[in-house]
Design an enzyme around this catalytic site. Sequence first.
Site, short mmCIF file in Angstrom:
data_model
loop_
_atom_site.label_atom_id
_atom_site.label_comp_id
_atom_site.label_asym_id
_atom_site.label_seq_id
_atom_site.Cartn_x
_atom_site.Cartn_y
_atom_site.Cartn_z
N ASP A 25 85.15 -10.68 -28.14
CA ASP A 25 84.56 -9.72 -29.09
C ASP A 25 85.70 -9.22 -29.98
OD1 ASP A 25 83.65 -7.40 -30.35
OD2 ASP A 25 82.41 -6.80 -28.65
N GLU A 120 87.80 1.27 -21.80
CA GLU A 120 86.69 0.71 -22.57
C GLU A 120 85.48 0.87 -21.69
OE1 GLU A 120 83.91 -0.89 -23.32
OE2 GLU A 120 84.56 -2.98 -23.62
#
Lengths: 348, 348
Positions: A25, A120
């Site tokens: 990503d 994250e």
Amino acid sequence: MEELKNAAYFTEYEDLEVHEIMLRDRPRQEAYKNAIMNNTSLFRDKVVMDVGAGTGILSVFCAKAGAKLVYAVEASNLAKVALSVIEENNLTSIVKVIHGKVEDFVLPPTAEKVDIIVSEWMGFYLLHEGMLDSVIFARDNFLKPHGHMFPSEATIYVAPCSVPSRFDDWNNVDDVRMNSFGEMLRRQKSSKPEIINMPPQNLLHNGVAMFWMNLNEIRSEELEYITFQEVIPIQHQGKHQGFCIWFDCRFPGESYENAIVLSTGPAAPGTHWKQCVVVLPDTVCEELEENSPIAFKISMIRRNDDKRKYNLEVELIDSNEIEHPVPCDCHLTKCILVKTHLQNMDIS
Amino acid sequence: MEELKNAAYFTEYEDLEVHEIMLRDRPRQEAYKNAIMNNTSLFRDKVVMDVGAGTGILSVFCAKAGAKLVYAVEASNLAKVALSVIEENNLTSIVKVIHGKVEDFVLPPTAEKVDIIVSEWMGFYLLHEGMLDSVIFARDNFLKPHGHMFPSEATIYVAPCSVPSRFDDWNNVDDVRMNSFGEMLRRQKSSKPEIINMPPQNLLHNGVAMFWMNLNEIRSEELEYITFQEVIPIQHQGKHQGFCIWFDCRFPGESYENAIVLSTGPAAPGTHWKQCVVVLPDTVCEELEENSPIAFKISMIRRNDDKRKYNLEVELIDSNEIEHPVPCDCHLTKCILVKTHLQNMDIS
């Protein structure tokens, strides 16, 4: 029961494919890398904790940015992968991989608290299947006063939208009418929000912030029930068929303006979070002109049976029956009059 | 047991999302639409059977191409969707939706057999999770002699390839070495072939046909065990890390050259079938120059516990130990000598 749920959650994270998707990503990777590596002044000789370290890549960034010690805390078996990655990058003297839940972690008796927490933790539409509670726990127990959170802020946005993939696309499929298929599809999917890539041209509004949090201050209790009621004027005419929800995260930086922002909005480069869409029942969908008001209430309610998950509730409100902001850009006579009146006052 | 398996298979097909993916698969849609609609001379006033009609879209194409009667046979509850689609397109007088397995279907006593069988029966790497057995049953029981099969031919191809997503990509992820992650990923995934989009530049060879079938003749017994052994010279140098498998289907047409071909190969526009990749163990991967020979045996073996599924077996063979084709383009001295000798004979 809760233990079993947690076990399932951590097992899922051992499916490396999920991590492959995250590592591929680009917006995610670039935001974290730049936020950390362009901030060496904050990281130099500091102690960092990486909550939910996964494959360990954020811990490596922190070490490369000059941290003197990084606790990479990972509850799942992925801790073994993280350890191999740390070894491969010759950082075992700086990054300490801790295989366990951060809630069970105890700092060594003589150790100082940490200067920075990196994580994250974001799930779909920010909170769904995320791990913010663990980050809050880590902050409350291990972060020095005035320490930094990476990211430091998060905002959830909502916008009314068209959803052609659930409606108009089925008017004509290779010259065949397939509206009955579209209707079945909507019926089958109506029970839960969908995670899809929403083309920005389907938005009827650029989006309003429905929730903002400062990661240094947010408390778990504030995440139990999030609700937002608003009247907004349509900015781009079209069929109102749903609501699109996304989030941004902001990282600490030299100045607020130059800070790195990871956006998962329809107009930003695609991420694995995509966007969340709540599709409306056919009966309330309508074609709306520019400046038509939409009044709605949207709620995110944490599930009792699985605290990592949220239910989304959307309620359409008759825009004649609630108070509009002052001034309001919508086309109702009352709002036009108030706005004109205020503009005249400004001029005088 | 087998009944239960079938029940699960048909339930899965009720997940409309699978059909949404198929209806959005442009190469699939265009191949069937063009094969049928550009062949009105074959369809006019004919009787057609659509085996596994799904949402009914192929049956609508057949009716529009002039068929006088279409049996749309669908075993799952999707038959209800098909019926609505047929109604929506005002074709109930031509298309008869039959909710049941084709194996249980009985033609009305006075009815003629069908002129054409249309079916989209293909699974991953053609056979895996496909429904060819049902198409063969329909052909043997309901197709007139010299009737047409849509598609009429299918070919499986194989090519040696690089698989950077499982190897070299992990040398450097945002300047972090993650080879240990790549290794874990390979280990976790080594047990079964992967369905991925293979960039054509990763192929070391344009592909050889490993299996070809004529849909008018193929028998179910021939699908039990498919095996192919070959020596091929590398056409594009690179790291040999796996084998890529895909298929083409050909439809009947005015001429063989102008026939519609649906290709699912790496060089063709992407389809939902993607390609199938078998990744080799690290120990046998090697950098190969152009014209290096690769000798291999690949087998597709139908599973006893679930007849809809196949196991794939790949065996690398020492290219010195088996006979090469004559002539062979590989760089072994023996093959170069034979080839030169044959060329000299041609000239004389």
